[in-house]
Each structure stands twice: as C-alpha cells, then as structure tokens.
Design a protein around this motif. Structure first.
Motif: not given
Length: 284
Positions: A169-195
C-alpha cells in the motif's frame, strides 16, 4: 525472546562483540549475507532492557539497531504500507514542483515544518498547493522523469516482499500523478494520494476531494489490513514525517526511515544508516 539486529555499511567485529556483551547474546550471525547493499547481523538472545545502552553505542558507531522478536519471518508479513516522499522516493515532490514555479525555498520551508509536526499537515498542504496555481501540468511529468528517484534498497525490499505474497500500500500526502506511476512501475497493490485539480492544462492551486492526512493514512492501513484478515504484527509501515506516526503506530513493525528526530523518537523501529532493504534485515 528478542534478537538485536545491527546494520550499517560496515560493522566492525569488535563492536559486535561489545554489543553482544551488552545484551547478553551468545550468538552472532550474519543476516541475508550478499542479498543486502550493506552488512547486517543478529545477536541472540538479546535483552531489550539494554536498549538505552545499545542506542548510545550505535549512535556513536553509526549503526542502525533494532530489538526484534526472535523468529520473526518475512513470510508472516502480509502487508507493507509506505509513505512516498522521502520514504519510497528520495525527493519531496511538492518541493520539486515548486522549483518549476521558482518558489522552492518558500514551499520547502513549509514542508519541513509540517514534516517535523510544527504545522497542521492539511492546512500546510493546501497553502503549498495554492502557491502552484498556474503551473503547467507538464511540469509534473518533468519532475517525475528528471528528478524522482527510488530510495536505495526499495526495489530489493519490494522484490523480496513480492516473493512471499506480501501486498503493498502506497499511502501518500503527495499526489496521484506520482503514486499512480509508481504503482504501475513497481507493481504495488494499492495507491492512495491527493488529487491536484487541473484546468486547461494548468494547476488551479486546489486539491480535489479529501486531503490524505495523518488520520487518513492510518485509516487506510487499518482498512487494508482488515480486508486481508491480518493481525497488526503481520504489517510493516514505513514513513519519515510527523503525519506518518499514526500509520506507524498501527503496524506491528512501524519503521521511521531517515526520519525527522521527533518521528524517530516515537517510532518502534528506525533506519538511518542503510536503505529500505534494511527492513529485510529484521527477518530471518
């Protein structure tokens, strides 16, 4: 029963022997030799009542240490939850975005105070995002492609976790622009962040929806933990800022990673000298 795990780029034999004497350990064993980018040793059994003396010794020697339940196994871990900025990656994305706007010093100062717990995270985030109004969305891609780097040891940790079926689970006070790319790149199960709100290809200076703050981070960890039917001791959480503390507290292994002093002081575990692969050093 506990073991004491010592990690650093290099660990002197005489220091290991001294630490073994301090904690009453009868055995010193290398951990995951050759699999980590540093040296790791377990001293067992180890008396956690000597934590203060061990902390003092390791601070002077430049070692990371942890008293870990004896027999802890990575195969028992079902979930790793992690912060993004300055934890999974080496940068604070909002500071680098601000650099594109020519206001990095102002934004970075607010970020630093927020991570130390001196400012309310939600309010500080909204203030920082407001300063980005008018910036082309393309600047976010430039930050991702040119400045974003994974924290040393991140891929080693995630690969090992994946082999035992651990969810992430990638859970960030940052932004979905980055978490979504990292999720796809690293094969993470779930990502949650600010839009970040975008209009006509530019940032509006506003966030869409609920802000991911400290309470939300902890809640998302608990929600996923319960979905997976896990006990707290089957969860690892990684973070560096004050807004990560509730999340770290909700995990059996709450690890402060290159964290602010106030965070390090409150976390059960800490990594300062080695990369994220140091998490693997805790587990046989």
């Amino acid at each position: 029963m506990y073991k004491l795990v010592i990690q650093a780029t290099e660990v002197a034999t005489q220091n290991l022997k001294r630490l073994a004497q301090l904690v009453g350990a009868g055995e010193i064993t290398a951990v995951r030799s050759g699999a980590l980018a540093h040296q790791a040793f377990k001293l067992s059994p180890a008396d956690p009542a000597q934590r203060e003396a061990v902390a003092s010794f390791c601070a002077e020697a430049g070692y990371d240490f942890a008293f870990v339940p004896y027999g802890a196994s990575l195969s028992d871990i079902g979930l790793i939850a992690m912060d993004m900025d300055s934890t999974l990656i080496t940068i604070e994305c909002i500071d680098e975005i601000a650099d594109m706007q020519g206001i990095k010093p102002q934004v970075a100062a607010i970020t630093a105070r927020s991570m130390r717990g001196e400012l309310d995270f939600r309010q500080s985030l909204l203030e920082r995002v407001a300063l980005l109004a008018g910036l082309p969305e393309q600047a976010l891609l430039a930050v991702y492609e040119e400045r974003l780097k994974l924290m040393p040891g991140a891929e080693t940790l995630l690969k090992a976790a994946g082999k035992v079926g651990c969810k992430t689970l990638l859970i960030s006070g940052g932004f979905t622009f980055f978490t979504e790319r990292l999720q796809a790149r690293l094969g993470l199960t779930r990502a949650v962040a600010n839009v970040l709100e975008v209009a006509d290809g530019k940032l509006t200076g506003r966030v869409v929806g609920e802000v991911v703050d400290a309470a939300r981070k902890a809640a998302e960890l608990v929600r996923m933990r319960e979905e997976l039917g896990l006990r707290p001791e089957q969860v690892i959480a990684l973070g560096d800022g004050a807004n990560d503390l509730p999340m770290l507290a909700a995990a059996g292994f709450g690890i402060a990673c290159h964290a602010k002093p106030a965070v390090r002081a409150q976390a059960a575990y800490a990594l300062d000298q080695v990369g994220l692969d140091g998490v693997l050093g805790y587990f046989d």
